[in-house]
Design a protein around this motif. Structure first.
Motif, PDB file in Angstrom:
ATOM      1  N   ALA A  56       0.926  -1.103  -0.193  1.00 20.98           N
ATOM      2  CA  ALA A  56       0.012  -0.086   0.059  1.00 20.98           C
ATOM      3  C   ALA A  56       0.636   1.202  -0.093  1.00 20.98           C
ATOM      4  CB  ALA A  56      -0.966  -0.049   1.193  1.00 20.98           C
ATOM      5  N   VAL A  57       1.984   1.185   0.661  1.00 21.84           N
ATOM      6  CA  VAL A  57       2.903   2.550   0.882  1.00 21.84           C
ATOM      7  C   VAL A  57       3.469   2.628  -0.477  1.00 21.84           C
ATOM      8  CG1 VAL A  57       4.774   3.321   1.924  1.00 21.84           C
ATOM      9  CG2 VAL A  57       3.134   2.179   3.379  1.00 21.84           C
ATOM     10  N   ALA A  58       4.018   1.546  -0.919  1.00 24.20           N
ATOM     11  CA  ALA A  58       4.674   1.612  -2.146  1.00 24.20           C
ATOM     12  C   ALA A  58       3.734   2.079  -3.361  1.00 24.20           C
ATOM     13  CB  ALA A  58       5.380   0.373  -2.678  1.00 24.20           C
ATOM     14  N   ARG A  59       2.575   1.787  -3.472  1.00 25.91           N
ATOM     15  CA  ARG A  59       1.649   2.110  -4.488  1.00 25.91           C
ATOM     16  C   ARG A  59       1.415   3.563  -4.071  1.00 25.91           C
ATOM     17  NH1 ARG A  59      -2.158  -3.498  -5.109  1.00 25.91           N
ATOM     18  NH2 ARG A  59      -0.914  -4.235  -6.516  1.00 25.91           N
ATOM     19  N   TYR A  60       1.111   3.810  -2.960  1.00 27.55           N
ATOM     20  CA  TYR A  60       0.754   5.306  -2.667  1.00 27.55           C
ATOM     21  C   TYR A  60       1.968   6.575  -3.050  1.00 27.55           C
ATOM     22  CZ  TYR A  60      -0.430   9.269   0.329  1.00 27.55           C
ATOM     23  OH  TYR A  60      -0.717  10.568   0.959  1.00 27.55           O
ATOM     24  N   GLU A 113      12.576  -4.220   0.639  1.00 29.18           N
ATOM     25  CA  GLU A 113      11.203  -5.026   0.614  1.00 29.18           C
ATOM     26  C   GLU A 113      11.060  -5.505  -0.791  1.00 29.18           C
ATOM     27  OE1 GLU A 113       7.916  -7.224   1.785  1.00 29.18           O
ATOM     28  OE2 GLU A 113       9.343  -6.451   2.891  1.00 29.18           O
ATOM     29  N   ALA A 114      11.501  -4.852  -1.749  1.00 30.95           N
ATOM     30  CA  ALA A 114      11.048  -5.086  -3.016  1.00 30.95           C
ATOM     31  C   ALA A 114      11.945  -6.295  -3.649  1.00 30.95           C
ATOM     32  CB  ALA A 114      11.335  -4.023  -4.131  1.00 30.95           C
ATOM     33  N   GLU A 119       5.460  -7.598  -6.155  1.00 30.99           N
ATOM     34  CA  GLU A 119       4.364  -6.532  -6.308  1.00 30.99           C
ATOM     35  C   GLU A 119       4.980  -5.019  -5.843  1.00 30.99           C
ATOM     36  OE1 GLU A 119      -0.020  -8.173  -5.741  1.00 30.99           O
ATOM     37  OE2 GLU A 119       1.236  -8.453  -4.079  1.00 30.99           O
ATOM     38  N   VAL A 120       5.850  -5.139  -4.712  1.00 30.76           N
ATOM     39  CA  VAL A 120       6.398  -3.754  -4.369  1.00 30.76           C
ATOM     40  C   VAL A 120       7.228  -3.510  -5.479  1.00 30.76           C
ATOM     41  CG1 VAL A 120       7.849  -2.767  -2.729  1.00 30.76           C
ATOM     42  CG2 VAL A 120       6.047  -4.115  -1.992  1.00 30.76           C
ATOM     43  N   ARG A 121       8.048  -4.405  -5.923  1.00 27.06           N
ATOM     44  CA  ARG A 121       9.041  -4.139  -7.032  1.00 27.06           C
ATOM     45  C   ARG A 121       8.306  -3.381  -8.134  1.00 27.06           C
ATOM     46  NH1 ARG A 121      11.691  -9.421  -8.681  1.00 27.06           N
ATOM     47  NH2 ARG A 121      12.036  -9.403  -6.564  1.00 27.06           N
ATOM     48  N   GLU A 122       7.264  -3.834  -8.551  1.00 22.89           N
ATOM     49  CA  GLU A 122       6.460  -3.350  -9.705  1.00 22.89           C
ATOM     50  C   GLU A 122       5.988  -1.775  -9.418  1.00 22.89           C
ATOM     51  OE1 GLU A 122       2.512  -4.102 -12.215  1.00 22.89           O
ATOM     52  OE2 GLU A 122       3.323  -5.738 -10.777  1.00 22.89           O
ATOM     53  N   ALA A 123       5.602  -1.711  -8.293  1.00 24.53           N
ATOM     54  CA  ALA A 123       5.330   0.015  -7.922  1.00 24.53           C
ATOM     55  C   ALA A 123       6.556   0.761  -8.148  1.00 24.53           C
ATOM     56  CB  ALA A 123       4.883  -0.109  -6.357  1.00 24.53           C
TER      57      ALA A 123
END
Length: 208
Positions: A56-60, A113-114, A119-123
């Motif tokens: 959520a933080v990565a996408r934000y 974390e990525a 998914e975090v890597r993608e963001a």
């Protein structure tokens, strides 16, 4: 902390501050609840796992960053100069360790974390793509060609400088000139645009 109209944004902003202050290990549902000044259990209701919080933080951050750069690209003046672009990148470097310090500390935790979370890597990839698109368009506006590869190297250099400034002792920062945002911006832009090929050749030789 002032209340926000969007509860998810409130929690994301709180998570960024927790990450910046306490690192990834300190990113707990309870810590975010305390930072956001919401009832205990609120964060867990929105994001049941720590992995969901990281995502959520990565996408934000990615959404905020890409929107800001999209706006910047839409407002590039027709008469922008190379000197103004260098000043813009110098301002970005200064912002990384001042007004945007928390965001960049959180970003570095997200990069760790990525390594384990695709998914975090993608963001984070969305952030890099926006940076690359912006660099290419800014250089095109002053009649200079910058490849996407060069823009990617520029972005990596900017990120590396920010990490060094935020983590190294002050005396080393001064010794290495990492506090010279204007000089660093010019050097990084030169390398990114391929105008310093002899230097790149030396670096390649040193790397074996």
């Amino acid at each position: 902390m002032p209340q926000r109209g969007n509860r998810r944004e409130l929690l994301a902003d709180a998570a960024i501050e927790v990450l910046a202050r306490e690192g990834g290990r300190g990113l707990t549902h309870r810590a975010i609840d305390r930072e956001a000044e919401v009832p205990e259990g609120t964060t867990k209701n929105y994001y049941p796992t720590r992995s969901a919080v990281f995502l959520a933080v990565a996408r934000y951050l990615a959404a905020q960053h890409t929107a800001a750069l999209r706006e910047l690209r839409s407002q590039i003046p027709a008469d922008v100069t190379g000197a103004e672009i260098a000043a813009l990148y110098a301002a970005m470097l200064r912002r990384m360790s001042t007004s945007a310090r928390s965001q960049f500390l959180a970003l570095f935790e997200l990069h760790l974390e990525a390594v384990r979370n695709p998914e975090v890597r993608e963001a984070l990839g969305d952030i890099t793509e926006a940076n690359v698109d912006t660099a290419v368009q800014l250089h095109a506006a002053v009649g200079r060609q910058m490849s996407r590869r060069g823009a990617g190297l520029l972005d990596a250099g900017m990120l590396g400088v920010a990490l060094s400034v935020l983590s190294l002792p002050d005396d080393l920062i001064e010794e290495f000139g990492l506090d010279d945002a204007d000089g660093l911006a010019r050097a990084l832009l030169s390398l990114g645009s391929g105008r310093d090929e002899p230097t790149l050749g030396v670096l390649r030789d040193c790397a074996g």
